[in-house]
Design a protein around this motif. Structure first.
Motif, short mmCIF file in Angstrom:
data_model
loop_
_atom_site.label_atom_id
_atom_site.label_comp_id
_atom_site.label_asym_id
_atom_site.label_seq_id
_atom_site.Cartn_x
_atom_site.Cartn_y
_atom_site.Cartn_z
N GLN A 53 0.85 -1.18 0.00
CA GLN A 53 0.00 0.00 0.00
C GLN A 53 0.89 1.24 0.00
O GLN A 53 2.09 1.15 0.25
CB GLN A 53 -0.90 0.01 1.24
CG GLN A 53 -1.80 -1.20 1.37
CD GLN A 53 -2.84 -1.26 0.27
OE1 GLN A 53 -3.51 -0.27 0.00
NE2 GLN A 53 -2.97 -2.40 -0.37
N TYR A 54 0.31 2.40 -0.26
CA TYR A 54 1.04 3.65 -0.22
C TYR A 54 0.45 4.53 0.87
O TYR A 54 -0.74 4.81 0.86
CB TYR A 54 0.97 4.37 -1.58
CG TYR A 54 1.66 3.58 -2.66
CD1 TYR A 54 3.02 3.73 -2.88
CD2 TYR A 54 0.95 2.68 -3.45
CE1 TYR A 54 3.66 3.00 -3.86
CE2 TYR A 54 1.59 1.94 -4.42
CZ TYR A 54 2.95 2.11 -4.63
OH TYR A 54 3.59 1.38 -5.59
N ASP A 55 1.28 4.92 1.82
CA ASP A 55 0.85 5.78 2.92
C ASP A 55 1.64 7.09 2.84
O ASP A 55 2.86 7.09 2.99
CB ASP A 55 1.11 5.13 4.28
CG ASP A 55 0.21 3.94 4.55
OD1 ASP A 55 -0.83 3.83 3.89
OD2 ASP A 55 0.57 3.13 5.42
N TYR A 56 0.92 8.19 2.63
CA TYR A 56 1.53 9.51 2.58
C TYR A 56 1.37 10.13 3.95
O TYR A 56 0.26 10.25 4.46
CB TYR A 56 0.82 10.35 1.52
CG TYR A 56 1.23 11.80 1.50
CD1 TYR A 56 2.43 12.19 0.93
CD2 TYR A 56 0.42 12.78 2.06
CE1 TYR A 56 2.81 13.52 0.90
CE2 TYR A 56 0.79 14.11 2.04
CZ TYR A 56 1.99 14.48 1.46
OH TYR A 56 2.36 15.80 1.45
N ILE A 57 2.49 10.51 4.58
CA ILE A 57 2.47 11.08 5.92
C ILE A 57 3.34 12.33 5.96
O ILE A 57 4.14 12.58 5.04
CB ILE A 57 2.97 10.08 6.98
CG1 ILE A 57 4.46 9.76 6.76
CG2 ILE A 57 2.13 8.81 6.98
CD1 ILE A 57 5.12 9.05 7.91
N MET A 58 3.21 13.10 7.03
CA MET A 58 4.14 14.19 7.34
C MET A 58 4.87 13.76 8.61
O MET A 58 4.24 13.18 9.52
CB MET A 58 3.39 15.50 7.58
CG MET A 58 2.61 16.02 6.39
SD MET A 58 3.62 16.60 5.02
CE MET A 58 4.16 18.18 5.61
N GLN A 59 6.17 14.03 8.69
CA GLN A 59 6.95 13.59 9.85
C GLN A 59 7.91 14.68 10.29
O GLN A 59 8.53 15.35 9.47
CB GLN A 59 7.74 12.32 9.52
CG GLN A 59 8.59 11.83 10.68
CD GLN A 59 9.26 10.51 10.38
OE1 GLN A 59 8.57 9.52 10.22
NE2 GLN A 59 10.58 10.50 10.32
N ALA A 60 8.04 14.82 11.62
CA ALA A 60 8.99 15.75 12.23
C ALA A 60 9.67 15.04 13.39
O ALA A 60 9.18 14.04 13.91
CB ALA A 60 8.28 17.00 12.73
N THR A 61 10.79 15.59 13.82
CA THR A 61 11.51 15.06 14.98
C THR A 61 11.46 16.11 16.09
O THR A 61 11.66 17.30 15.84
CB THR A 61 12.99 14.76 14.61
OG1 THR A 61 12.99 13.80 13.54
CG2 THR A 61 13.75 14.20 15.79
N ILE A 62 11.20 15.66 17.31
CA ILE A 62 11.15 16.56 18.47
C ILE A 62 12.58 17.01 18.79
O ILE A 62 13.48 16.18 18.94
CB ILE A 62 10.50 15.88 19.69
CG1 ILE A 62 9.06 15.48 19.38
CG2 ILE A 62 10.58 16.76 20.92
CD1 ILE A 62 8.14 16.63 19.03
#
Length: 182
Positions: free
Chosen positions: A129-138
């Motif tokens: 499947q294709y999962d589009y996410i946004m990601q950041a690091t604390i």
């Protein structure tokens, strides 16, 4: 290090109906009310419990420096399928607690149910499947550190003929208060 997965549920149909006269643009998205957004994560990461910020547009979470925060979007809509695709998250007030969120495309192998369900019991096959996410690091979790940020997203509508059309650009400005674990 932990990954805090935040599921953002967007009431796409209500947003579209409410803001039909101002659907925004990529460069100038329409700000929307918080009542149309619900953010949910695992209870272990939720800081405030009385009242809870779980399933609100302002989610307070507990993180360590180095933890990743991932936003995944899903929508509520009526007869016509609508999708919310985030394209930018940026800090605009408070203390910067995270790196600039970036879009990532994941390709997990996920189970797909076999239909009809076999007499011997449920079965599944794996499919990419294709999962589009946004990601950041604390990067900062001083006690009670709050960051106000803007989430920019577009609504895409499926047509009955099978095509997709962008119907509007929107934003909202949540606050995440990041507290270190006790």
């Amino acid at each position: 290090m932990s990954t805090v997965n935040i599921e953002v549920v967007v009431d796409a149909q209500t947003i579209y109906n409410t803001y039909q006269s101002n659907l925004g643009s990529f460069a100038s998205p329409t700000p929307i009310a918080h009542e149309y957004i619900y953010m949910v994560t695992q209870p272990v990461f939720v800081t405030s419990t009385t009242p809870t910020t779980q399933a609100t547009a302002d989610l307070n979470i507990t993180c360590n420096v180095g933890d990743n925060v991932r936003w995944t979007f899903s929508t509520l809509s009526q007869e016509v399928a609508m999708y919310a695709l985030p394209y930018q998250i940026s800090t605009f007030a408070g203390t910067n607690v995270m790196s600039t969120p970036l879009p990532i495309m994941l390709q997990p192998d996920e189970p797909i149910m076999t239909l009809p369900v076999p007499a011997a019991g449920p079965a599944y096959t794996g499919a990419t499947q294709y999962d589009y996410i946004m990601q950041a690091t604390i990067t900062n979790n001083d006690a009670g550190t709050a960051e106000q940020y803007k989430v920019y997203f577009m609504l895409v509508q499926a047509s009955s003929s099978g095509g997709l059309t962008t119907v509007g650009y929107f934003s909202w400005d949540p606050t995440i208060t990041v507290n270190p674990p006790a």
